[in-house]
Design an enzyme around this catalytic site. Structure first.
Site, short mmCIF file in Angstrom:
data_model
loop_
_atom_site.label_atom_id
_atom_site.label_comp_id
_atom_site.label_asym_id
_atom_site.label_seq_id
_atom_site.Cartn_x
_atom_site.Cartn_y
_atom_site.Cartn_z
N HIS A 68 0.82 -1.22 0.00
CA HIS A 68 0.00 0.00 0.00
C HIS A 68 0.85 1.26 0.00
O HIS A 68 0.54 2.23 0.70
CB HIS A 68 -0.95 0.03 1.21
CG HIS A 68 -2.11 -0.91 1.05
ND1 HIS A 68 -3.19 -0.61 0.26
CD2 HIS A 68 -2.35 -2.13 1.56
CE1 HIS A 68 -4.06 -1.61 0.32
NE2 HIS A 68 -3.57 -2.56 1.09
N GLY A 84 -9.17 -13.16 -6.67
CA GLY A 84 -9.43 -12.64 -5.32
C GLY A 84 -8.39 -13.15 -4.33
O GLY A 84 -8.64 -13.18 -3.13
N SER A 105 -2.72 -10.68 -7.93
CA SER A 105 -2.83 -9.85 -9.14
C SER A 105 -3.38 -10.59 -10.35
O SER A 105 -2.85 -10.46 -11.46
CB SER A 105 -1.48 -9.28 -9.54
OG SER A 105 -1.15 -8.29 -8.68
N ASP A 128 1.35 -3.92 -9.68
CA ASP A 128 1.00 -5.24 -10.22
C ASP A 128 1.30 -5.32 -11.71
O ASP A 128 1.86 -6.30 -12.20
CB ASP A 128 -0.49 -5.52 -9.99
CG ASP A 128 -0.88 -5.34 -8.53
OD1 ASP A 128 0.02 -5.27 -7.68
OD2 ASP A 128 -2.09 -5.26 -8.26
N LYS A 178 -11.54 -6.92 -4.46
CA LYS A 178 -11.02 -5.56 -4.41
C LYS A 178 -11.99 -4.55 -5.01
O LYS A 178 -12.26 -3.51 -4.43
CB LYS A 178 -9.69 -5.54 -5.17
CG LYS A 178 -8.69 -4.59 -4.62
CD LYS A 178 -7.29 -4.79 -5.19
CE LYS A 178 -7.23 -4.72 -6.69
NZ LYS A 178 -5.91 -4.78 -7.27
C1 GLA Z 1 -3.21 -4.08 -4.93
C2 GLA Z 1 -2.99 -2.92 -5.90
C3 GLA Z 1 -1.52 -2.49 -5.90
C4 GLA Z 1 -1.02 -2.25 -4.47
C5 GLA Z 1 -1.39 -3.40 -3.55
C6 GLA Z 1 -1.07 -3.13 -2.11
O1 GLA Z 1 -2.56 -5.21 -5.39
O2 GLA Z 1 -3.39 -3.27 -7.20
O3 GLA Z 1 -1.37 -1.37 -6.71
O4 GLA Z 1 -1.46 -1.03 -4.00
O5 GLA Z 1 -2.76 -3.73 -3.64
O6 GLA Z 1 0.29 -3.02 -1.92
#
Ligand code: GLA
Length: 491
Positions: free
Chosen positions: A57, A154, A158, A203, A247
């Site tokens: 994050h 989920g 990614s 990601d 998400k």
């Molecule tokens: C998801 C988002 C990323 C990143 C992470 C947390 O994967 O797509 O861009 O912010 O959460 O690190």
């Protein structure tokens, strides 16, 4: 520039020695394609998922992160044809075929959340990239698409970026265009936001720039990657908590709320450091605050930022009224171009306010951990000492995600605890959190025993209750090595 996306002629170029295991998957995809479209695909594009080792994050705050690509990927078979975009999946029962017009300016239908929306993001992103970077934009035309993805959905690995990046490469390849990896990463990251999550760029960047055998430090503005060689005795095990983290659907209460909180923290720090409300309102990320802190406190760096956080942001949540009084404008006016953020403000009004101090503290501390992790990997300590340091850093990151960023959940807590009991040196949530996967650090030689023990303590009861299946365990719990980034395959 990170170099052009590779165009490969054999599976081994992407998968190394494991290529043999992939042949049947490509055959399955090829045959599903010809059954549906009565023709052979012109080419394939693949993009992997990722596991983030450290730096959670903070990408959307402008700070560097340290992930590695994993071997699980999404493969897209493509051919020009017809006058529509027809998006199919080898698992047609779970992922229904969808048909779209070819207009790249069409909106993504956020109200109806569907897997194919990610293709539409990629399609729009491909044309945005072409318009921005290429002299001649091809005429949109019909495309036939068949997708085969094995990145768990989920799961915090990614899957969405793997689908967006592979789809974007497929669209570009179908039009005969080879793009730069970092350009695709940048436009894929922007395009994925069309589903309504205001995510950062980690990601897509690692999916495009991952490399067999090395993790990457990913930095932003402009997006770039540098190698991080992990200690040879380090093994990273990915374990799925089985709590699904949706998400996109939960974004206004979770992910997007954190992004808003960080920006508000950056604005309030800037104001407290002496800027006018008007100047403060233009600040976008916590990284933007770093030079202002250096100027005001007379000392540069992240420690000075942390000092400023403690001095200028209070612990109790900030209310709408408090922020609007300080800034002299309605909060909505800060987010006029972002419906996703406006939704956050609306939802937060009924929630508990904005925790600015906690979020900012996490971000600056976490960036320190990223830099320290890289320094340990690059350093000259013994392999065992390196493992001990990396474990300490990873555990501290998890602790901060729990306490300051509040992005864990009971299943992740149970899993990280049991992983440590089973012999992991450290265990932390990876990706956005609120479900999904953990990553644990093991010393080589301890892995088999660890997998067996975690299976018994965490997964056995869940298999018995039908929460997961015995045959799915290899997808749920596995050791992972850094794998290759995205490519176009002409095979
Ligand atoms: C998801 C988002 C990323 C990143 C992470 C947390 O994967 O797509 O861009 O912010 O959460 O690190």
């Amino acid at each position: 520039m990170a170099g052009l996306v590779p165009v490969q002629k054999q599976l081994a170029d992407s998968y190394g020695p494991a290529a043999g295991e992939l042949e049947s998957r490509y055959e399955q995809l090829r045959s599903a394609f010809s059954k549906t479209f009565h023709a052979e695909p012109e080419c394939f594009a693949r993009a992997p998922g990722r596991v983030n080792l450290i730096g959670e994050h903070i990408d959307y705050e402008g700070y560097g992160v340290l992930p590695m690509a994993i071997k699980q990927d999404t493969i897209v078979a493509v051919k020009k044809g017809g006058d529509k975009l027809v998006i199919s999946n080898v698992d047609g029962n779970a992922y229904k075929t969808q048909t779209f017009e070819t207009d790249p300016k069409q909106e993504v239908d956020v109200a109806n959340h569907s897997w194919a929306n990610y293709f539409m993001c990629a399609y729009k992103g491909a044309f945005e990239l072409l318009e921005a970077k290429h002299s001649k934009v091809p005429e949109p035309c019909g495309l036939q698409i068949m997708v085969h993805g094995v990145v768990p959905l989920g799961g915090g690995l990614s899957s969405s970026a793997a689908l967006v990046c592979s789809s974007m490469l497929a669209v570009l390849a179908a039009h005969g265009i080879t793009a730069d990896k970092s350009e695709v990463a940048e436009f894929a990251a922007k395009a994925e936001r069309y589903v309504g999550v205001t995510s950062g760029g980690m990601d897509q960047a690692i999916s495009m720039m991952g490399m067999l055998g090395v993790a990457k430090l990913i930095e932003f503005n402009p997006v770039r990657a540098s190698d991080v060689v992990l200690p040879p005795n380090a093994v990273f095990v990915v374990a799925n908590s089985l709590a699904v983290s949706n998400k996109a659907e939960a974004a206004p209460r979770r992910y997007n709320l954190r992004v808003v909180e960080c920006r508000l923290a950056a604005i309030m720090m800037t104001l407290a450091l002496g800027a006018t409300p008007e100047a403060s309102r233009s600040v976008q990320t916590l990284k933007d605050v770093e030079p202002k802190v250096a100027e005001s406190l007379g000392s540069p760096g992240l420690d000075a930022c942390l000092e400023a956080v403690h001095k200028h942001l209070h612990e109790a949540p900030y209310t709408h009224d408090e922020l609007e009084t300080a800034l002299g404008v309605p909060l909505d006016s800060l987010y006029t171009g972002s419906p996703a953020s406006l939704k956050v403000l609306q939802v937060a009004r009924e929630g508990g306010g904005f925790k600015l101090r906690q979020r900012a503290e996490h971000v600056f501390e976490e960036e320190k951990r990223v830099l320290e992790f890289k320094a340990v990997c690059d350093g000259s300590a013994s392999a065992d000492d390196k493992l001990a340091s990396l474990a300490r850093i990873m555990n501290a990151s998890h602790e901060s995600c729990v306490r300051l960023y509040e992005c864990s959940c009971p299943e992740l807590e149970e899993l990280t605890t049991k992983a440590k009991e089973a012999g992991a040196l450290s265990s932390r949530l990876t990706g956005a959190g609120w479900g999904g996967c953990t990553v644990s650090l093991l010393a080589e030689g301890r892995v088999d025993e660890f997998l067996q023990s975690l299976r018994n303590s965490f997964y056995q009861s869940r298999i018995s209750s039908g929460h997961t299946k015995e045959e799915d365990m290899p997808k749920v719990l596995f050791a992972s090595k850094p794998s290759s980034g995205a490519a176009v395959l002409q095979i």
